[in-house]
Structures are given as structure tokens and as C-alpha cells.
Design a protein around this motif. Sequence first.
Motif, mmCIF file in Angstrom:
data_model
loop_
_atom_site.group_PDB
_atom_site.id
_atom_site.type_symbol
_atom_site.label_atom_id
_atom_site.label_comp_id
_atom_site.label_asym_id
_atom_site.label_seq_id
_atom_site.Cartn_x
_atom_site.Cartn_y
_atom_site.Cartn_z
ATOM 1 N N VAL A 126 0.806 -1.048 0.118
ATOM 2 C CA VAL A 126 -0.034 0.077 0.091
ATOM 3 C C VAL A 126 0.740 1.246 -0.048
ATOM 4 O O VAL A 126 1.831 1.492 0.877
ATOM 5 N N PHE B 196 -0.575 -5.508 5.989
ATOM 6 C CA PHE B 196 -0.092 -4.636 4.897
ATOM 7 C C PHE B 196 1.579 -4.443 4.909
ATOM 8 O O PHE B 196 2.031 -3.939 5.865
ATOM 9 N N ASN C 157 -8.929 -4.234 1.499
ATOM 10 C CA ASN C 157 -8.972 -5.410 1.303
ATOM 11 C C ASN C 157 -10.051 -5.961 0.122
ATOM 12 O O ASN C 157 -9.835 -6.488 -0.803
#
Length: 222
Positions: free
Chosen positions: A3, A25, A113
Motif C-alpha cells: 500500500v 499490509f 481488502n
Amino acid sequence: MKVLYAEDERQLSVAVTEILKMEGFEVTPVYDGQEALDALGKDYFDVVVLDIMMPKKDGIEVLESMRRSGNYTAVLMLTAKATVDDRITGLSSGADDYLAKPFAMKELIARLNSLIRRNSSYRHSTVKLSNIELDSNTCELRSDKGSLRLNNPEAEVLTFLIRHVGEVYTAEQINEQVWQGKESPEKAELYVFYLKNKLRQIHSNVNIQIENDTYRLCEETV
């Protein structure tokens, strides 16, 4: 799950980054729009989170630059104003989703997600109808008279309608069929109107008929 998180409020960025890392993440935080573009030029990301209000380049400018360069990574826009105009500006520029600040971390994680799952399951297909073709790898919508880029949700809705051409659906049913009810009927309705206009822009022989809050994709007689 990588991310890129572009947020100029440093304390907020640190807090959100740490929570996302605990959720599994891999997060790269940046603090202005130019940093975001530099990071995008150096690495691949599964999803990009862009605050609209940032120094040097705002989130909209970063998003538009991404799409112009052919980068169609899923983008979640953050805005301090939950106004319709902010949402429309972001979505029209190619954003895939939006979230108003302040936000709950659980909602941010759920949306990230969802975008990642959507991208992995949706890619690698092409659908055709009449004189149009939609390439889901690039989200390019082509006709024999022009082409343009869709954002991911627009491409998903159009793919669904093409596969069910002639059938009548409400916004609620589109939301259920395309996103398993995880979005909203209002969002589905917004994308349908965008698609109707974009089909017209490329002189498609396909049109979305709207009647009594229902939607039907049909081939026009030429």
C-alpha cells in the motif's frame, strides 16, 4: 499486499501506517503529492491511498497523472469533506473508491481488502458486445469510433451488464451482484450514469436504458 499511503498529516500517517502494518499490509508512507508520484515511479503497489488535500500536488493531480501515464493501480481517495462534489471529482478522475475523514480504521481496512480482492479476481478478461470491447487489464473501453479509460468499478459494472445484456436491474440488484452488497445502491446508480455518458462519448451502438429506477443494457438499431 503493498500500500502506498499519501497523507500530509504526519501524526495521522504514523498511526494509520502502524495499524495497517499490524494487519499485514506492507505500507510506504509519503507526505505530499510529488513524493507519491516518485514512489509510484520506483515500485509496484496493490493499492494507493491518496488524501485529496496535500502540498506540492493534491490527490486529484496525482491520480490524473497516474492515469495519464497508464498506471491503473486501484486508488482510494481520502477527503475531509463528505460532499457529493468531492466524490464526483475523484471518481471522474479515475478513483476506484472514496472515504471521508475522519474514518474508522476497520472501514479503511475493509475497503483496502475489497479493492485488492477485486483487482486480483477481476483482471485478465475481455468482454465484447456490438461495436464495443472492454479490456479489463487496462480498463480500456473501445468502439470502432473511439476509446477511453474506465475506473475499476465502472469496468466491473459494465462487464456485468454486458454479460446480462437485455436484462433489467435496479441499483440495489447491481450492488448485490457486482459487489455482494458491500457498497451501496447510490454508488451503483452513480456509476451507471457515468457509463451511459461514456458509451455515448465513444459513439457506441450500446446504450443503457433507464426507466422507473431500473437499468437495462441494450443494443441500438443502426
